[in-house]
Scaffold this motif. Structure first.
Motif, short mmCIF file in Angstrom:
data_model
loop_
_atom_site.label_atom_id
_atom_site.label_comp_id
_atom_site.label_asym_id
_atom_site.label_seq_id
_atom_site.Cartn_x
_atom_site.Cartn_y
_atom_site.Cartn_z
N GLY A 1 0.84 -1.19 0.00
CA GLY A 1 0.00 0.00 0.00
C GLY A 1 0.88 1.24 0.00
N VAL A 2 0.27 2.40 0.16
CA VAL A 2 1.03 3.64 0.12
C VAL A 2 2.07 3.69 1.23
N VAL A 3 1.78 3.07 2.39
CA VAL A 3 2.71 3.11 3.52
C VAL A 3 3.96 2.29 3.22
N GLY A 4 3.75 1.08 2.70
CA GLY A 4 4.89 0.23 2.37
C GLY A 4 5.74 0.79 1.25
N VAL A 5 5.10 1.30 0.21
CA VAL A 5 5.83 1.84 -0.94
C VAL A 5 6.63 3.07 -0.51
N SER A 6 6.07 3.89 0.39
CA SER A 6 6.81 5.04 0.90
C SER A 6 8.06 4.60 1.66
N ALA A 7 7.94 3.56 2.46
CA ALA A 7 9.12 3.06 3.19
C ALA A 7 10.20 2.62 2.21
N ALA B 1 6.48 4.29 -6.14
CA ALA B 1 7.01 3.01 -6.64
C ALA B 1 7.98 3.26 -7.80
N THR B 2 7.62 4.16 -8.69
CA THR B 2 8.51 4.52 -9.80
C THR B 2 9.80 5.12 -9.27
N GLY B 3 9.68 6.03 -8.30
CA GLY B 3 10.86 6.64 -7.72
C GLY B 3 11.77 5.61 -7.08
N ALA B 4 11.18 4.63 -6.38
CA ALA B 4 11.98 3.58 -5.73
C ALA B 4 12.66 2.70 -6.77
N ARG B 5 11.92 2.30 -7.81
CA ARG B 5 12.51 1.46 -8.87
C ARG B 5 13.64 2.20 -9.59
N ASN B 6 13.45 3.49 -9.83
CA ASN B 6 14.49 4.28 -10.50
C ASN B 6 15.78 4.31 -9.70
N LEU B 7 15.66 4.12 -8.39
CA LEU B 7 16.84 4.14 -7.51
C LEU B 7 17.36 2.73 -7.21
N GLY B 8 16.80 1.72 -7.89
CA GLY B 8 17.33 0.36 -7.77
C GLY B 8 16.53 -0.59 -6.92
N ALA B 9 15.47 -0.10 -6.25
CA ALA B 9 14.64 -1.00 -5.44
C ALA B 9 13.80 -1.89 -6.35
N GLU B 10 13.39 -3.05 -5.81
CA GLU B 10 12.58 -3.98 -6.59
C GLU B 10 11.27 -4.25 -5.87
N ILE B 11 10.22 -4.47 -6.66
CA ILE B 11 8.87 -4.73 -6.12
C ILE B 11 8.37 -6.04 -6.72
N TYR B 12 7.96 -6.96 -5.85
CA TYR B 12 7.42 -8.25 -6.30
C TYR B 12 5.93 -8.29 -5.95
#
Length: 810
Positions: A13-19, A158-169
């Motif tokens: 959710g928004v809380v997890g993606v923000s973390a 989520a886009t910002g996190a992925r752009n910085l190398g994080a991954e989402i499954y």
């Protein structure tokens, strides 16, 4: 899927993606998020997207402010529109108490840099022409507030996190978690990931996630409904004419919010009777889930909305959303480390998750990567609740927290659900003597004792209320005779073993008491040099120490101790909170009282200040400690809890002709302020060094290494931004400082009050506050805001009542 990562975030959710986003933003790119279904498929998808800056909590207020600022910049950074409509937010007031609440909040806002404007009814009408204003007293407005599209916001982060190398499954379910020597193994239905840290952001599934690691996370959701109407011609015309959107409207006294939506309106009430849901957790297939609407429950609020905005009653209902929103017993989220586990973090219980997500992710990233948060997070600490918060308790308290969202948040409010849970043995005796109780960490404690002609019930206010006279009598009796205070709720523990002395010496900044029976006031700093905990430490025997700290911080303080303890078995921890009671006797006749109930010698020569002895009271064993928090001659009587009523009865009987009377926590607060005594969470905070809080004599930088010493030395070299002062507030009429009041010098904010009350021994209104060091000199004239009115105040010398401690040492 990766098999190793630094951090695994559970929940999309928004809380997890923000973390996830904030961890990556701070430089940890080797981080992953696991979501059982699709991003935002829990509570985020049906959220109304409001961004209320309003919050009476200093901690939560800062989280909300950061988030609103962040969301405005996300599109520029990520290229994704988050649908942020900065339309302002207006909160209406129909009563004097509501305006007092707004003025108190405006003080908090001023100290953290949030812009708040006060509006007249006519100004409300200009901004919201469809609003009926003739029965209003006024309103407040946040010009920077508004609403956002929750799904768009989540996808942007989520886009910002992925752009910085994080991954989402996505579409990956966590089925178990195991702690290892070095971290965690998170097991999913698509394989396992080894990691150093886990962050639980699982929303409605919080209790199930906690169960995987043996935690009873104090979160249960409550059903929240909001109504979306068909378009209204007046709103459609406004848009066609190019007029601005009217903004988010909140009628606090009718308990609802309203905003424009596609030419119509959204109405979101916070009603009585909204039930807790997912008490045993959602089903494993839960996704984009709503409940059956119940408009009958909303009827009074719909009527209130039609009264305030007649246009609302002129359009049909398009859709009713009824979805789960997570709650905690006090309505604030839980953000921070889990108790009893290493590197397991909780980011749950977000009833205003869209607003708080940004700030919560920001502070968790600071905490995880740098070891500490950068703002005082006590208001959202996961360890502020204890194991008394059972599932049944949570159901009652969370439903209550939901229906209190729009109720006036009085500073002395004591909510009624799930009460009389933890009671000391003398509870019934104190009740018979007129006690009116409050609750702290589940314990019932007397706030005050009703006097003749006064109903035995509380009276909440931002101003001096009916209990003011009762507190005056209690304080004066402690000054002139002797008072009895129940402090059984203190957190108490024993630290013992061959390594106990070395460990405690490293834990705290003060020197430990060397002689058996001696007592020291000691502070545990965090790794950045701020004040984390305060302990009274008594040396019981060689290798054995008795520690006492604030009752509200039991889990926080005890978890802190255990996380720093050596793992070689040289130190043992024993929680004594529930097995030991504490009664305090204080006042000039305390010595005479003790002589009457005990065979022991209480003379000053035999029983010095800051010493303890094992004595008998009546036939009961007592550890008598010559300390107290009110600045009078007195003793804390620590005893096995089963003897409490015997001790209580002996004291009351022996003290009849000495004027012995019980007193409560509110009198204690008045008395401690006259002595400039500090509390953790107000004057003592991780945001302040111990030197800023006036703890110089309790810090010994040359004693050897202790937690936070290096950071404290660097902080001192850099210079301090604050200094704690004691203030006298002049020409007070009917309201004293409550805390978070802005302090001014030449119309500029130069600090904030941390607490205040009327001091009956001095006959003065007293406040403690943090100000800029260059003006922290006795005699300095300043001004302070109390409920929207400016008062003159003067800095006093520390401990204006008995500054030489002659009474304590008598």
């Amino acid at each position: 899927m990766k098999s190793k990562a630094k951090v695994v975030v559970v929940g999309g959710g928004v809380v997890g993606v923000s973390a996830l986003y904030h961890l990556a933003k701070k430089g940890w790119s080797d981080v992953v998020l696991i979501e059982r279904k699709e991003l935002t498929s829990g509570s985020t998808w049906h959220a109304a997207g409001l961004l209320p800056l309003f919050n009476m909590s200093y901690s939560v207020g800062q989280l909300h402010k950061y988030a609103v600022d962040l969301y405005k910049k996300l599109e520029e950074e990520t290229g994704q529109n988050v649908g942020f409509s900065v339309v302002s937010n207006i909160r209406l007031a129909s009563t004097k108490d509501r305006m007092d609440e707004y003025h108190q909040y405006a003080g908090v806002a001023q100290t953290i840099g949030v812009d708040v404007k006060f509006l007249t009814p006519d100004q409300v009408k200009e901004i919201w022409p469809l609003c009926r204003t003739e029965d209003l007293l006024g309103a407040i407005q946040h010009p920077e507030d508004g609403y956002i599209q929750p799904a768009d916001l989540t996808q942007a982060m989520a886009t910002g996190a992925r752009n910085l190398g994080a991954e989402i499954y996505r579409n990956t379910a966590v089925v178990g978690m195991k702690q290892t020597k070095d971290g965690w193994i998170v097991e999913t239905d698509k394989g396992a990931i080894e990691c150093e840290h886990v962050i639980s952001c699982s929303g409605n599934f919080a209790r199930q996630t906690g169960k995987m690691v043996g935690l009873d996370i104090p979160v249960i959701p409550v059903e929240h409904q909001y109504i979306v109407t068909e378009p209204h011609p007046d709103i459609v015309k406004r848009k066609k004419d190019g007029l601005p959107e009217m903004g988010v409207l909140r009628d606090s006294d009718s308990r609802w919010y309203m905003r424009e939506e596609a030419g119509g309106l959204i109405l979101g009430p916070y009603e009585d009777g909204a039930p807790a849901c997912y008490v045993d957790g959602p089903s494993k297939d839960s996704e984009y889930e709503l409940f059956q609407e119940d408009l009958d429950r909303l009827a009074p609020h719909i009527e209130g909305a039609i009264h305030r905005v007649p246009a609302f009653g002129e359009v049909g209902v398009k859709k009713v959303y009824n979805g789960a929103i997570c709650y905690t017993p006090d309505g604030n989220p839980i953000v921070g480390p889990a108790w009893g586990l290493k590197n397991f973090w909780i980011n749950e219980g977000h009833s205003f998750g869209i607003t708080a997500a940004g700030g919560a992710g920001w502070q968790l990233a600071e905490w995880i990567i740098d070891g500490e948060p950068t703002i005082d997070m006590l208001g959202v600490e996961p360890r502020r609740f204890g194991d008394y918060a059972t599932k049944s308790y949570l159901k009652e308290k969370n439903e209550e927290a939901y229906n209190h969202v729009f109720k006036v948040h009085y500073p002395d409010e004591e909510r009624e659900a799930a009460r009389e849970l933890r009671t000391s043995p003398c509870y019934d005796r104190m009740k018979a003597l007129g006690a009116v109780f409050g609750q702290k960490f589940g314990w019932e404690r007397p706030n005050f004792f009703a006097i003749d002609g006064m109903e035995q019930k509380d009276d909440w206010s931002f101003r001096r209320s009916k209990w003011f006279k009762a507190i005056e009598q209690e304080c004066k009796n402690v000054k002139e005779n002797v008072g009895l205070l129940d402090m059984t709720a203190f957190a108490k523990c024993r630290i013992k073993g061959p390594g106990a002395e070395e460990f405690l010496d490293y834990l705290v900044a003060n020197k430990l008491p060397k002689k058996i029976g001696r007592i020291g006031l000691c502070h545990a700093l965090n790794t950045k040099g701020g004040v984390h905990s305060e302990f009274t430490i008594m040396k019981e025997a060689d290798g054995s120490y008795y520690l006492v700290s604030a009752g509200a911080n039991q889990r926080l303080d005890h978890d802190w101790i255990q996380k720093w303890m050596p793992t070689d078995g040289s130190v043992q921890f024993e929680n004594l909170t529930n097995s030991m009671g504490v009664l305090v006797v204080s006042g000039p006749k305390a010595r005479e009282l003790m002589k009457r109930v005990s065979r022991d010698d209480f003379s000053n020569e035999n029983f010095k200040w800051l010493s303890a002895k094992n004595i008998d009271v009546g036939n009961a064993p007592v550890n008598a400690m010559r300390v107290n928090f009110v600045g009078e001659l007195g003793w804390e009587l620590h005893h096995p809890i089963e003897y409490q009523n015997h001790i209580f009865d002996r004291l009351m009987e022996a003290g009849k002709d000495l004027g012995l009377k019980p007193y409560g926590i509110r009198a204690m607060n008045s008395l401690r302020l006259e002595k400039s005594y500090k509390l953790v969470g107000t004057e003592l905070s991780i945001e302040y060094s111990p030197y800023e809080s006036g703890l110089d004599r309790f810090v010994h930088p040359n004693k050897g290494n202790f937690i936070g010493l290096d950071a404290l030395n660097k902080w001192r070299e850099k210079g301090f931004s604050n200094q704690l002062v004691t203030l006298e507030v002049h020409n007070i009429e009917d309201a004293d400082v409550l805390g978070n009041n802005p302090i001014y010098d030449n119309e500029k904010v130069i600090g904030r009050a941390t607490g205040g009350d009327f001091g009956f021994r001095l006959g003065k209104s007293i406040a403690l506050g943090m100000v800029k060091p260059e003006i922290a000199t006795p005699g300095q004239k300043l001004k302070i805001d109390i409920l929207g009115k400016m008062y003159d105040c003067t800095i006093l010398e520390e401990s204006p009542y008995d500054p030489e401690n002659n009474l304590l040492r008598a």
